[in-house]
Design a protein around this motif. Sequence first.
Motif, PDB file in Angstrom:
ATOM      1  N   GLU A 133      39.989 -38.745-146.291  1.00 48.33           N
ATOM      2  CA  GLU A 133      39.310 -39.200-147.492  1.00 48.33           C
ATOM      3  C   GLU A 133      39.363 -40.801-147.066  1.00 48.33           C
ATOM      4  O   GLU A 133      38.219 -41.477-147.061  1.00 48.33           O
ATOM      5  CB  GLU A 133      39.835 -39.008-148.801  1.00 48.33           C
ATOM      6  CG  GLU A 133      39.492 -37.620-149.400  1.00 48.33           C
ATOM      7  CD  GLU A 133      40.053 -37.234-150.706  1.00 48.33           C
ATOM      8  OE1 GLU A 133      39.667 -36.495-151.150  1.00 48.33           O
ATOM      9  OE2 GLU A 133      40.843 -38.154-151.267  1.00 48.33           O
ATOM     10  N   LYS A 134      40.555 -41.362-146.877  1.00 49.82           N
ATOM     11  CA  LYS A 134      40.725 -42.821-146.585  1.00 49.82           C
ATOM     12  C   LYS A 134      40.068 -43.134-145.417  1.00 49.82           C
ATOM     13  O   LYS A 134      39.569 -44.312-145.365  1.00 49.82           O
ATOM     14  CB  LYS A 134      42.400 -43.043-146.464  1.00 49.82           C
ATOM     15  CG  LYS A 134      42.579 -44.578-146.425  1.00 49.82           C
ATOM     16  CD  LYS A 134      43.423 -45.154-147.564  1.00 49.82           C
ATOM     17  CE  LYS A 134      43.857 -46.696-147.532  1.00 49.82           C
ATOM     18  NZ  LYS A 134      43.159 -47.574-146.895  1.00 49.82           N
ATOM     19  N   LEU A 135      40.079 -42.319-144.227  1.00 50.58           N
ATOM     20  CA  LEU A 135      39.469 -42.717-143.026  1.00 50.58           C
ATOM     21  C   LEU A 135      37.783 -42.857-143.235  1.00 50.58           C
ATOM     22  O   LEU A 135      37.305 -43.706-142.640  1.00 50.58           O
ATOM     23  CB  LEU A 135      39.670 -41.406-141.914  1.00 50.58           C
ATOM     24  CG  LEU A 135      39.050 -41.696-140.831  1.00 50.58           C
ATOM     25  CD1 LEU A 135      39.462 -42.852-140.093  1.00 50.58           C
ATOM     26  CD2 LEU A 135      39.061 -40.204-140.022  1.00 50.58           C
ATOM     27  N   ALA A 136      37.527 -41.820-144.041  1.00 49.11           N
ATOM     28  CA  ALA A 136      35.870 -42.087-144.422  1.00 49.11           C
ATOM     29  C   ALA A 136      35.673 -43.395-145.058  1.00 49.11           C
ATOM     30  O   ALA A 136      34.754 -43.992-144.727  1.00 49.11           O
ATOM     31  CB  ALA A 136      35.380 -40.798-145.228  1.00 49.11           C
ATOM     32  N   VAL A 137      36.567 -43.711-146.046  1.00 52.60           N
ATOM     33  CA  VAL A 137      36.094 -44.987-146.559  1.00 52.60           C
ATOM     34  C   VAL A 137      36.308 -46.205-145.695  1.00 52.60           C
ATOM     35  O   VAL A 137      35.470 -47.101-145.530  1.00 52.60           O
ATOM     36  CB  VAL A 137      37.142 -45.289-147.805  1.00 52.60           C
ATOM     37  CG1 VAL A 137      37.030 -46.614-148.315  1.00 52.60           C
ATOM     38  CG2 VAL A 137      36.900 -44.141-148.750  1.00 52.60           C
ATOM     39  N   ASN A 138      37.355 -46.200-144.946  1.00 56.56           N
ATOM     40  CA  ASN A 138      37.730 -47.337-143.976  1.00 56.56           C
ATOM     41  C   ASN A 138      36.531 -47.081-142.599  1.00 56.56           C
ATOM     42  O   ASN A 138      36.285 -48.444-142.273  1.00 56.56           O
ATOM     43  CB  ASN A 138      39.157 -47.153-143.316  1.00 56.56           C
ATOM     44  CG  ASN A 138      39.880 -47.553-144.392  1.00 56.56           C
ATOM     45  OD1 ASN A 138      41.233 -46.937-144.592  1.00 56.56           O
ATOM     46  ND2 ASN A 138      39.825 -48.725-145.294  1.00 56.56           N
ATOM     47  N   ALA A 194      34.232 -51.258-155.904  1.00 52.81           N
ATOM     48  CA  ALA A 194      35.424 -51.373-156.763  1.00 52.81           C
ATOM     49  C   ALA A 194      36.332 -52.558-156.288  1.00 52.81           C
ATOM     50  O   ALA A 194      37.133 -53.190-156.791  1.00 52.81           O
ATOM     51  CB  ALA A 194      36.195 -50.281-157.005  1.00 52.81           C
ATOM     52  N   THR A 195      36.090 -53.038-154.897  1.00 58.74           N
ATOM     53  CA  THR A 195      36.819 -53.971-154.293  1.00 58.74           C
ATOM     54  C   THR A 195      35.885 -55.093-153.550  1.00 58.74           C
ATOM     55  O   THR A 195      35.959 -55.450-152.600  1.00 58.74           O
ATOM     56  CB  THR A 195      37.560 -53.279-153.185  1.00 58.74           C
ATOM     57  OG1 THR A 195      36.740 -52.716-152.212  1.00 58.74           O
ATOM     58  CG2 THR A 195      38.600 -52.308-153.519  1.00 58.74           C
ATOM     59  N   GLU A 196      34.799 -55.641-154.444  1.00 60.03           N
ATOM     60  CA  GLU A 196      33.760 -55.880-154.078  1.00 60.03           C
ATOM     61  C   GLU A 196      34.173 -57.355-153.486  1.00 60.03           C
ATOM     62  O   GLU A 196      33.500 -57.875-152.644  1.00 60.03           O
ATOM     63  CB  GLU A 196      32.539 -56.003-154.995  1.00 60.03           C
ATOM     64  CG  GLU A 196      33.231 -57.048-156.392  1.00 60.03           C
ATOM     65  CD  GLU A 196      32.266 -56.927-157.420  1.00 60.03           C
ATOM     66  OE1 GLU A 196      31.067 -56.713-157.500  1.00 60.03           O
ATOM     67  OE2 GLU A 196      32.413 -57.374-158.490  1.00 60.03           O
ATOM     68  N   VAL A 199      37.893 -59.314-148.717  1.00 62.14           N
ATOM     69  CA  VAL A 199      37.571 -59.556-147.300  1.00 62.14           C
ATOM     70  C   VAL A 199      38.374 -58.147-146.611  1.00 62.14           C
ATOM     71  O   VAL A 199      39.540 -58.181-146.759  1.00 62.14           O
ATOM     72  CB  VAL A 199      38.104 -60.563-146.816  1.00 62.14           C
ATOM     73  CG1 VAL A 199      37.762 -60.639-145.392  1.00 62.14           C
ATOM     74  CG2 VAL A 199      37.414 -61.996-147.360  1.00 62.14           C
ATOM     75  N   SER A 200      37.561 -57.119-146.102  1.00 55.01           N
ATOM     76  CA  SER A 200      38.490 -55.855-145.617  1.00 55.01           C
ATOM     77  C   SER A 200      39.678 -56.536-144.538  1.00 55.01           C
ATOM     78  O   SER A 200      39.284 -57.633-143.787  1.00 55.01           O
ATOM     79  CB  SER A 200      37.476 -55.042-144.956  1.00 55.01           C
ATOM     80  OG  SER A 200      37.070 -55.598-143.721  1.00 55.01           O
ATOM     81  N   SER A 201      40.421 -55.616-144.348  1.00 57.04           N
ATOM     82  CA  SER A 201      41.444 -55.746-143.483  1.00 57.04           C
ATOM     83  C   SER A 201      40.611 -55.816-141.965  1.00 57.04           C
ATOM     84  O   SER A 201      41.260 -56.903-141.038  1.00 57.04           O
ATOM     85  CB  SER A 201      42.240 -54.630-143.377  1.00 57.04           C
ATOM     86  OG  SER A 201      41.946 -53.326-143.023  1.00 57.04           O
TER      87      SER A 201
HETATM   88  C1  LIG Z   1      39.300 -50.025-149.051  1.00 60.57           C
HETATM   89  C2  LIG Z   1      39.289 -51.174-148.192  1.00 60.57           C
HETATM   90  C3  LIG Z   1      37.913 -51.323-147.490  1.00 60.57           C
HETATM   91  C4  LIG Z   1      39.540 -52.332-148.977  1.00 60.57           C
HETATM   92  O1  LIG Z   1      39.386 -53.471-148.706  1.00 60.57           O
HETATM   93  C5  LIG Z   1      40.466 -51.371-147.185  1.00 60.57           C
HETATM   94  O2  LIG Z   1      41.374 -50.285-147.081  1.00 60.57           O
HETATM   95  C6  LIG Z   1      40.628 -52.202-146.063  1.00 60.57           C
HETATM   96  O3  LIG Z   1      40.259 -53.406-146.092  1.00 60.57           O
HETATM   97  O4  LIG Z   1      41.097 -51.949-144.866  1.00 60.57           O
END
Ligand SMILES: CC(C)(CO)C(=O)C(=O)O
Length: 249
Positions: A133-138, A194-196, A199-201
């Motif tokens: 699930e986390k992989l799908a988001v990232n 939700a994290t609009e 700045v993503s990692s």
């Molecule tokens: C969920 C998200 C996209 C939040 O910024 C994240 O995990 C990341 O930036 O690596």
Amino acid sequence: MRAESPSSRARLFSTQPRSADVTLVTVKSYDTRTAAETLAPVTREGDTVVSLQNGMGNEEVLDGALDATVLGGTATYGANLRVDEGVVVYAGEGHVVVGDYGGGWSHEAERVAGALGGVSSEATDDMDVRLWEKLAVNAGVNPVTALTDARNGEAVEGAGDVIRKTAREVEEVAAEHGVEVEEAPRRAVETARATEGNVSSMLQDVREGRRTEIDALNGYVVESAEGTEASVPANRLLARLVRAVDRTK
Ligand SMILES: CC(C)(CO)C(=O)C(=O)O
Ligand SMILES: NC(=O)C1=CN([C@@H]2O[C@H](COP(=O)(O)OP(=O)(O)OC[C@H]3O[C@@H](n4cnc5c(N)ncnc54)[C@H](O)[C@@H]3O)[C@@H](O)[C@H]2O)C=CC1
């Protein structure tokens, strides 16, 4: 090194690796192999090693090198290291989930989650699902932000269809590996909203001229699709483009 949060300050000391009942691995995914080699001489059967990293494949690398019990984990706390000043800045409250990375209940995971003190944490019996699930988001959000220099919210408004498609492909690959991930596209888009302001990692890595974790994200999806019925054109393209950005560093 110093760690700062709104409510506390801590001093961290860098030492040679030592034997420990529980070790949390928090290196970037491309450093997992080196971390495993560093830990191998000081870990024994009965110890627990937890990967709290993003991306996939970290637990298998640790398991292959260590005698310890290796657990998977996800962390949504935010923390940034200001390297020149040696300061870790606490950037946001999150949650830690720990469990057997193959799925199933783990007493070690329960022990670790209980020992994390003030950190919001839980043990779970479906860590295999949580990791996909986390992989799908990232895999959906991070490359889009990195390639468009957009915060998460801007990325979903500008290219939500790409995020959805990429997450859908991850869901299909997970299914090919016997892991049922539900509503990955919705999950990816909702997390980005939700994290609009984030700045993503991956965008942080690109902006700072650091290598990204693309191999453990979309790269992993492409590799895992090989020999299966799943088709992953969006992940393949995003992996290729982000690797091209990585090569410019
Ligand atoms: C969920 C998200 C996209 C939040 O910024 C994240 O995990 C990341 O930036 O690596
Ligand atoms: N920073 C954050 O808010 C979050 C990070 N993550 C994930 O956690 C992992 C780590 O991320 P960050 O802390 O941001 O990375 P980072 O690059 O700030 O920190 C990793 C540290 O590990 C050190 N390191 C590398 N190899 C080592 C080894 N063999 N032995 C000892 N130290 C070693 C590096 O020098 C570096 O200081 C990544 O997979 C990331 O995606 C997940 C959720 C939130």
